[in-house]
Scaffold this motif. Sequence first.
Motif, PDB file in Angstrom:
ATOM      1  N   MET A 259      17.268  24.349 -31.970  1.00 49.26           N
ATOM      2  CA  MET A 259      16.220  24.125 -32.967  1.00 49.26           C
ATOM      3  C   MET A 259      16.151  25.293 -33.944  1.00 49.26           C
ATOM      4  SD  MET A 259      13.412  22.533 -30.315  1.00 49.26           S
ATOM      5  CE  MET A 259      12.126  22.119 -31.470  1.00 49.26           C
TER       6      MET A 259
ATOM      7  N   ARG B 144       6.391  21.461 -24.234  1.00 47.67           N
ATOM      8  CA  ARG B 144       7.155  22.676 -23.931  1.00 47.67           C
ATOM      9  C   ARG B 144       8.236  22.440 -22.882  1.00 47.67           C
ATOM     10  NH1 ARG B 144       7.017  25.750 -19.773  1.00 47.67           N
ATOM     11  NH2 ARG B 144       5.127  24.753 -18.985  1.00 47.67           N
TER      12      ARG B 144
ATOM     13  N   ARG C 156      16.209  23.443 -25.598  1.00 50.35           N
ATOM     14  CA  ARG C 156      16.702  23.116 -26.938  1.00 50.35           C
ATOM     15  C   ARG C 156      16.313  24.167 -27.981  1.00 50.35           C
ATOM     16  NH1 ARG C 156      14.028  17.574 -28.284  1.00 50.35           N
ATOM     17  NH2 ARG C 156      14.973  18.100 -30.297  1.00 50.35           N
ATOM     18  N   VAL C 157      15.626  25.208 -27.557  1.00 49.76           N
ATOM     19  CA  VAL C 157      15.061  26.160 -28.522  1.00 49.76           C
ATOM     20  C   VAL C 157      16.144  26.806 -29.381  1.00 49.76           C
ATOM     21  CG1 VAL C 157      13.854  28.365 -28.741  1.00 49.76           C
ATOM     22  CG2 VAL C 157      12.939  26.583 -27.253  1.00 49.76           C
TER      23      VAL C 157
ATOM     24  N   TYR D 291       7.912  16.586 -27.676  1.00 50.33           N
ATOM     25  CA  TYR D 291       8.101  18.008 -27.959  1.00 50.33           C
ATOM     26  C   TYR D 291       7.251  18.897 -27.050  1.00 50.33           C
ATOM     27  CZ  TYR D 291      10.678  16.489 -32.064  1.00 50.33           C
ATOM     28  OH  TYR D 291      11.614  15.918 -32.898  1.00 50.33           O
TER      29      TYR D 291
ATOM     30  N   PHE E 194      14.108  16.169 -34.562  1.00 48.79           N
ATOM     31  CA  PHE E 194      13.901  17.496 -35.131  1.00 48.79           C
ATOM     32  C   PHE E 194      14.882  17.781 -36.268  1.00 48.79           C
ATOM     33  CE2 PHE E 194      14.263  22.113 -35.352  1.00 48.79           C
ATOM     34  CZ  PHE E 194      12.938  22.483 -35.402  1.00 48.79           C
TER      35      PHE E 194
ATOM     36  N   ARG F 125       9.810  19.889 -22.102  1.00 45.23           N
ATOM     37  CA  ARG F 125      10.873  18.975 -22.526  1.00 45.23           C
ATOM     38  C   ARG F 125      11.848  19.606 -23.511  1.00 45.23           C
ATOM     39  NH1 ARG F 125       7.699  13.178 -23.544  1.00 45.23           N
ATOM     40  NH2 ARG F 125       7.704  12.523 -21.355  1.00 45.23           N
ATOM     41  N   ILE F 126      11.437  20.677 -24.169  1.00 48.32           N
ATOM     42  CA  ILE F 126      12.304  21.233 -25.221  1.00 48.32           C
ATOM     43  C   ILE F 126      12.732  22.668 -24.952  1.00 48.32           C
ATOM     44  CG2 ILE F 126      11.349  19.691 -26.973  1.00 48.32           C
ATOM     45  CD1 ILE F 126       9.777  22.117 -28.065  1.00 48.32           C
ATOM     46  N   GLU F 127      12.340  23.230 -23.824  1.00 46.05           N
ATOM     47  CA  GLU F 127      12.684  24.625 -23.558  1.00 46.05           C
ATOM     48  C   GLU F 127      14.184  24.886 -23.641  1.00 46.05           C
ATOM     49  OE1 GLU F 127       9.376  26.811 -20.806  1.00 46.05           O
ATOM     50  OE2 GLU F 127      10.628  25.300 -19.815  1.00 46.05           O
TER      51      GLU F 127
END
Length: 270
Positions: A57, A47, A53-54, A45, A22, A49-51
């Motif tokens: 990001m 949801r 990391r928001v 990516y 990203f 897996r990246i919650e």
Amino acid sequence: MSITTGDLTLDVGFTLGLDLPFDESVAFAAREGFDFVELLLDGPYARERIEDRVDDMRATLTEFDRDVVVHLPFAVAPGSPFEPVRRGAVDELTRGMDLAAEVGAERVVFHPSSDAWEKGWSTTATRAFVHDALDELVPAARDRGLVPCLENVVSSYYDATTFDELLARYSDAQATFDTSHALLAGQSASEMGAFLREHADRVAHLHLVDTRGDRDEHLPVGMGAIDFERVLAPLAECGWTGTATLEIGTDDLETIAFGKANLERVLGVA
């Protein structure tokens, strides 16, 4: 930076390839003059897996002054004929909208699709399944401050040839117009342009995708059979402003940059 030619202004982005980090992708977007990245909530990516990391990001997007469009997972068909599955799909897509709002997106793209078996369910029934889901999903997007951009699909009822029916039904929704999907549904470049002219006020987002015509190849503009000058000319005549994603099926950054250069040549600004 936006591409402006005559009365047409495009904020241009690219689909974040599933194997592209990203931070690196957003930095590349800034370096190459892309306005945004389009984040597909699937694969690495997804949801879930990246919650966590928001926040990071969103900080990266702020650091590089780039925007984001979120594409909800197309493998999740909201119009399933099976009610528990349909409920699950609506729940997953709604949670994706929550993430889209948190990461700072303004537009959220999703497919008004159904995986109903064509021999087992009538077209009327299949459309009703899609409507049942969209009756919740379109307001859910608006409630979260998002523009719901329904995309013309290929393998379900609401392709480019029937999409005006969907726009008439959902006045709060906008459209994502995908050029490759439109070609595969049987529309010529002239017919695409006519659709865009007729619905210019309802199209908020474009997927500028080329193909040689037998399948959805996700090629850069200018590498397939689509006459993009003919497709985009009516939007220029309308003074259209919106976002356009180069939905190129690659993780190679040089190829993505090549696609942008091709688009600029098509628009006469290279």
